[in-house]
Design a protein around this motif. Structure first.
Motif, PDB file in Angstrom:
ATOM      1  N   THR A 261       0.831  -1.206   0.000  1.00  0.00           N
ATOM      2  CA  THR A 261       0.000   0.000   0.000  1.00  0.00           C
ATOM      3  C   THR A 261       0.863   1.253   0.000  1.00  0.00           C
ATOM      4  O   THR A 261       0.617   2.190  -0.773  1.00  0.00           O
ATOM      5  N   LYS A 262       1.879   1.260   0.842  1.00  0.00           N
ATOM      6  CA  LYS A 262       2.756   2.429   0.913  1.00  0.00           C
ATOM      7  C   LYS A 262       3.544   2.612  -0.373  1.00  0.00           C
ATOM      8  O   LYS A 262       3.783   3.742  -0.822  1.00  0.00           O
ATOM      9  N   LYS A 263       3.950   1.503  -1.004  1.00  0.00           N
ATOM     10  CA  LYS A 263       4.658   1.595  -2.287  1.00  0.00           C
ATOM     11  C   LYS A 263       3.767   2.216  -3.356  1.00  0.00           C
ATOM     12  O   LYS A 263       4.222   3.029  -4.159  1.00  0.00           O
ATOM     13  N   LEU A 264       2.501   1.839  -3.363  1.00  0.00           N
ATOM     14  CA  LEU A 264       1.563   2.409  -4.328  1.00  0.00           C
ATOM     15  C   LEU A 264       1.350   3.897  -4.088  1.00  0.00           C
ATOM     16  O   LEU A 264       1.300   4.689  -5.033  1.00  0.00           O
ATOM     17  N   VAL A 265       1.232   4.282  -2.820  1.00  0.00           N
ATOM     18  CA  VAL A 265       1.052   5.698  -2.498  1.00  0.00           C
ATOM     19  C   VAL A 265       2.271   6.499  -2.931  1.00  0.00           C
ATOM     20  O   VAL A 265       2.144   7.567  -3.543  1.00  0.00           O
ATOM     21  N   VAL A 266       3.471   5.976  -2.654  1.00  0.00           N
ATOM     22  CA  VAL A 266       4.704   6.657  -3.057  1.00  0.00           C
ATOM     23  C   VAL A 266       4.795   6.737  -4.577  1.00  0.00           C
ATOM     24  O   VAL A 266       5.174   7.771  -5.137  1.00  0.00           O
ATOM     25  N   ALA A 267       4.424   5.649  -5.261  1.00  0.00           N
ATOM     26  CA  ALA A 267       4.511   5.618  -6.721  1.00  0.00           C
ATOM     27  C   ALA A 267       3.521   6.587  -7.364  1.00  0.00           C
ATOM     28  O   ALA A 267       3.881   7.317  -8.299  1.00  0.00           O
ATOM     29  N   PHE A 268       2.280   6.617  -6.885  1.00  0.00           N
ATOM     30  CA  PHE A 268       1.274   7.506  -7.474  1.00  0.00           C
ATOM     31  C   PHE A 268       1.591   8.976  -7.191  1.00  0.00           C
ATOM     32  O   PHE A 268       1.488   9.822  -8.086  1.00  0.00           O
ATOM     33  N   SER A 269       1.976   9.288  -5.955  1.00  0.00           N
ATOM     34  CA  SER A 269       2.325  10.675  -5.637  1.00  0.00           C
ATOM     35  C   SER A 269       3.572  11.105  -6.397  1.00  0.00           C
ATOM     36  O   SER A 269       3.654  12.235  -6.895  1.00  0.00           O
TER      37      SER A 269
END
Length: 227
Positions: A13-21
């Motif tokens: 989840t955190k990887k996705l948030v970092v990737a999208f932002s």
């Protein structure tokens, strides 16, 4: 087992948030660069008016102002979740993996925390020098009635220390982007697609080199003009 699953889900989840932002910030960097390239024109008066008009538009247009709040939020979320992800990975990483990491990962990957910290320090200085001055500084008006941010930029870029700091920060940004884009590609699953993954990798490398280079070129050109 449930703890392991929760840790894995939290990491993903955190990887996705970092990737999208981070992906949103990649778009922001292109737009910011295009505006700053107005400083590279050959005629000083025309450059001054065009850049000041651009700065006025970016701080007064309602849509752009709303978009700027999204950009601020993306910066904060990207930084916060990157820190949380780094802490989570450090806590969960096996010792054997840590030993192998030096051979498998690039220098940029091993030092993303350091690169991010250096870029953040530069960002604070950069915002204080221009963003803060544009919003709350006592900047005189140019001949067309806009705040003369161009003069503020020229004054800052006439200082050798600032130009060196800017160029070094863009080198750090390039390394950060190089690893960040590659990491985002893996998070989005693009690396599993042979041809698409290869094309995304090449485009990411070009972006990570070209965008910081053009940013770094601007203060160098302005500095040379002031000599």
């Amino acid at each position: 087992m449930s703890t392991w699953k929760e840790t894995l889900q939290g990491t993903l989840t955190k990887k996705l948030v970092v990737a999208f932002s981070g992906s949103f910030l990649l778009v922001f960097l292109v737009g910011h660069l295009l505006g700053n390239l107005a400083l590279m024109g050959p005629l000083e008066d025309e450059v001054r008016w065009n850049f000041n008009a651009y700065a006025h538009f970016m701080t007064s247009n309602p849509f752009v102002k709303a978009l700027s709040y999204l950009t601020y939020a993306s910066f904060l979320v990207h930084i916060l979740y990157a820190i949380l992800l780094a802490c989570l990975n450090r806590r969960a990483r096996p010792i054997g993996y840590a030993k192998r990491r030096g051979k498998e990962e690039s220098w940029a990957s091993r030092n993303m925390g350091l690169l991010g910290t250096l870029i953040f320090i530069f960002l604070v200085i950069h915002l204080r020098s221009f963003w803060y001055e544009m919003h709350w500084g006592d900047i005189p008006l140019d001949a067309k009635g806009n705040k003369d941010l161009y003069e503020v930029v020229v004054k800052a870029c006439s200082e050798l220390w600032y130009v060196i700091l800017y160029v070094l920060s863009m080198v750090f940004l390039g390394y950060h982007l190089y690893h960040g884009i590659s990491s985002a590609s893996r998070t989005f699953g693009w690396d599993s697609q042979k041809w698409y993954g290869r094309a995304a990798q090449i485009k990411g490398r070009v972006y990570a080199i070209l965008i910081p280079f053009l940013f770094a070129l601007i203060p160098v050109v302005i500095f040379l003009r002031t000599l």
